[in-house]
Design an enzyme around this catalytic site. Structure first.
Site, PDB file in Angstrom:
ATOM      1  N   SER A 279      49.442  49.666  49.156  1.00  0.00           N
ATOM      2  CA  SER A 279      49.858  48.410  48.533  1.00  0.00           C
ATOM      3  C   SER A 279      49.895  48.567  47.022  1.00  0.00           C
ATOM      4  O   SER A 279      49.176  49.370  46.436  1.00  0.00           O
ATOM      5  CB  SER A 279      48.865  47.327  48.949  1.00  0.00           C
ATOM      6  OG  SER A 279      48.504  46.553  47.844  1.00  0.00           O
ATOM      7  N   LYS A 280      50.775  47.758  46.379  1.00  0.00           N
ATOM      8  CA  LYS A 280      50.818  47.885  44.919  1.00  0.00           C
ATOM      9  C   LYS A 280      49.569  47.312  44.273  1.00  0.00           C
ATOM     10  O   LYS A 280      49.304  47.563  43.114  1.00  0.00           O
ATOM     11  CB  LYS A 280      52.089  47.320  44.305  1.00  0.00           C
ATOM     12  CG  LYS A 280      52.608  46.047  44.825  1.00  0.00           C
ATOM     13  CD  LYS A 280      53.906  45.711  44.095  1.00  0.00           C
ATOM     14  CE  LYS A 280      54.735  44.747  44.882  1.00  0.00           C
ATOM     15  NZ  LYS A 280      56.007  44.426  44.311  1.00  0.00           N
ATOM     16  N   ARG A 281      48.803  46.584  45.038  1.00  0.00           N
ATOM     17  CA  ARG A 281      47.547  46.084  44.488  1.00  0.00           C
ATOM     18  C   ARG A 281      46.403  47.103  44.623  1.00  0.00           C
ATOM     19  O   ARG A 281      45.358  46.954  44.028  1.00  0.00           O
ATOM     20  CB  ARG A 281      47.155  44.766  45.154  1.00  0.00           C
ATOM     21  CG  ARG A 281      47.930  43.581  44.580  1.00  0.00           C
ATOM     22  CD  ARG A 281      47.675  42.325  45.377  1.00  0.00           C
ATOM     23  NE  ARG A 281      48.109  42.483  46.749  1.00  0.00           N
ATOM     24  CZ  ARG A 281      49.382  42.331  47.164  1.00  0.00           C
ATOM     25  NH1 ARG A 281      50.308  41.997  46.302  1.00  0.00           N
ATOM     26  NH2 ARG A 281      49.701  42.495  48.431  1.00  0.00           N
ATOM     27  N   ASP A 282      46.640  48.122  45.431  1.00  0.00           N
ATOM     28  CA  ASP A 282      45.627  49.158  45.570  1.00  0.00           C
ATOM     29  C   ASP A 282      45.521  49.910  44.238  1.00  0.00           C
ATOM     30  O   ASP A 282      46.524  50.425  43.745  1.00  0.00           O
ATOM     31  CB  ASP A 282      46.071  50.120  46.691  1.00  0.00           C
ATOM     32  CG  ASP A 282      45.028  51.182  46.976  1.00  0.00           C
ATOM     33  OD1 ASP A 282      44.307  51.565  46.037  1.00  0.00           O
ATOM     34  OD2 ASP A 282      44.955  51.628  48.130  1.00  0.00           O
TER      35      ASP A 282
END
Ligand code: GLU
Ligand code: ZN
Length: 513
Positions: A279-282
């Site tokens: 995920s781009k939030r990772d």
């Protein structure tokens, strides 16, 4: 504009190009400026770049900033900065201009308003007055009845009276695209034919009730107006492709655009831990993380190239030029690609060893500054020392960030032994070792790696009969403050006689305490 890196056009190229000349290829990188650039986005950019350069085509950089609530200038700036750091260049874009300017969608509202009006006028789109509550209610009912739950076409054929009634209530319509009642197929260059059946084709919203054009409109409209020939993007967008194709067809029918529809290639998902989508939030997906750690652009891009693509032979190390020359989108692997940090580090290490030492020295400087090892404007002497020390660490680092730990002792003054590992290594037991080392080194004629080594071996290994680990370990800690350092004798030569002896003296004083 750009010279093609290949002049061979093979069979795969026939599938990819059709009737196009290679130099007609136009691809785009079209990020939405939300958040920080992440590795998935960079992989997409890289593949587009390689595709454009392979054919000697045009690489367009377009900013999809129509979502006022989520887009930020900061994110846009960090995107530019990231691409420059990576040394990926583009031919048209917000900063360089080009024949289809402006390349920021926030500056193209009139274009979208005009296209929307023409779609409406031609009957390819229509106004929908349903309120969110009504839509929800009907969706729930459809679900409960086991029917498809997309938009039901309620406003497709409203009578003049119904429209007037809605308007009288103060309702503002959204604009929906009229979708055909048939299955839609996409011939994807990576996945082959992908079909959405008629039950899953719904009239979707192009423009909000407040007039704001949505991604669903502006992305295909700009692809059409900017004459984009190929769309290479992440697999997550595959589901939007059939509907976009319908819009592309409509745009051509009503004369907003001409030329063939773009061809699509959806790049595989990137997975992280546990084979879940990265995920781009990772935090491990953030490009900044890899910059901070001292990945080289060369190494990181080389690794990202392997996320779904390969040279075709077993070669895993290649330059951007080599990638561009060999790039064939039909050989992209549709299966998910796992992001493996260890492998990225290993590849980066290879690139670090490939660079000339002086180049490595230069690239280490900012990392050494961040770590406080070097001041913000290092002196010529400090830079010369750094250059001399570089070969010692170049072989051992995988990322530049490791240089601070390895080289800190060369630039440090004062107490190096504050750590537990140092304290544990400097005890009364080690005092005689350090004293013998000091005496031997003080008596040395020439201060060179080989003479230093000979003197220490004679004094500690031969005379004191110590195993090399017990002989050199304490000297290493005394001089570098660490149990692991670049090769000891070379390190002492670089540190110089005076500083070495001073450190031994201070360590002896401390170990006797
Ligand atoms: N702005 C879109 C995104 O960042 C671009 C999608 C596309 O490449 O078509 O997801
Ligand atoms: Zn409606």
């Amino acid at each position: 504009m750009v010279t093609p890196v290949t002049d061979r056009v093979g069979d795969a190229d026939d599938d990819v190009l059709g009737d196009l000349a290679p130099s007609d290829v136009r691809v785009r990188f079209s990020p939405s400026p939300t958040g920080n650039p992440h590795v998935g986005l960079i992989r997409t950019t890289l593949f587009n770049w390689a595709f454009a350069r392979h054919y000697g085509g045009t690489f367009v950089f377009r900013i999809e900033d129509t979502d006022v609530a989520r887009d930020s200038e900061e994110s846009y700036v960090s995107m530019l900065d990231a691409l420059r750091w990576l040394r990926l260049d583009w031919d048209e874009g917000p900063d360089v201009g080009g024949p289809y300017a402006p390349y920021r969608q926030s500056l193209r509202h009139e274009v979208y308003a005009d296209v929307a009006a023409r779609l409406l006028e031609a009957g390819r789109a229509y106004q929908c007055y349903c309120s969110p509550a009504e839509l929800d209610q009907r969706r729930e009912a459809a679900r409960a009845a086991g029917k498809p739950s997309g938009y039901d076409g309620h406003c497709r054929e409203l009578s003049v009276q119904q429209v007037e009634a809605y308007r009288a209530e103060g309702r503002q319509p959204v604009l929906r695209l009229r979708m055909p009642d048939r299955a839609i197929s996409v011939e994807d260059l990576v996945r082959g034919v992908v079909t959405v059946d008629a039950d899953n084709v719904f009239d979707y919203v192009l423009v909000r009730a407040n007039g704001q054009p949505l991604y669903t409109l502006v992305n295909p409209v700009d692809d059409a107006l900017m004459a984009i020939t190929h769309v290479l993007r992440g697999e997550d967008l595959l589901s939007s492709t059939p509907r976009q194709i319908v819009l592309h067809e409509a745009l051509r029918e009503i004369g907003v655009a001409d030329g063939p529809l773009p061809r699509y290639a959806h790049l595989p998902l990137i997975t992280g831990e546990g084979n879940k989508k990265l995920s781009k939030r990772d935090p491990t997906s953030s490009l900044q993380l890899y910059r901070d750690r001292g990945f080289l652009p060369e190494g990181l891009l080389n690794y990202l190239a392997l996320l779904g693509w390969s040279m075709g032979d077993d070669r895993e190390i290649f330059s951007l030029e080599e990638m561009a020359k060999a790039f064939d989108v039909t050989r992209v692997n549709p299966n998910p690609a796992r992001f493996d940090v260890r492998k990225a580090e290993a590849i980066n290490g290879v690139w670090l060893r490939r660079l000339p030492a002086d180049e490595v020295a230069e690239r280490m400087v900012p990392h050494l500054q961040v770590a406080g090892v070097l001041p913000s404007s290092p002196s010529d002497d400090e830079l010369a020392l750094l250059r001399a020390a570089t070969p010692l660490v170049q072989e051992r680092m995988t990322v530049l960030d490791e240089s601070a730990g390895m080289l800190g002792f060369l630039f440090a003054d004062g107490d190096l032994w504050g750590t537990d590992e140092a304290a544990a290594a400097l005890t009364s037991d080690t005092r005689p070792v350090l004293s013998a080392a000091r005496t031997a080194l003080a008596a040395l004629g020439e201060w060179r790696t080989d003479s230093i080594e000979n003197a220490l071996r004679a004094a500690l290994v031969a005379d004191l009969e110590l195993k090399p680990k017990h002989a050199f370990g304490p000297v290493r800690v005394a001089v570098t403050g660490r149990r692991v350092s670049p090769p000891l004798f070379e390190s002492l030569e670089l540190l110089g006689r005076d500083r070495t002896l001073a450190r031994l003296d201070a360590a002896i004083a401390r170990s006797g305490a």
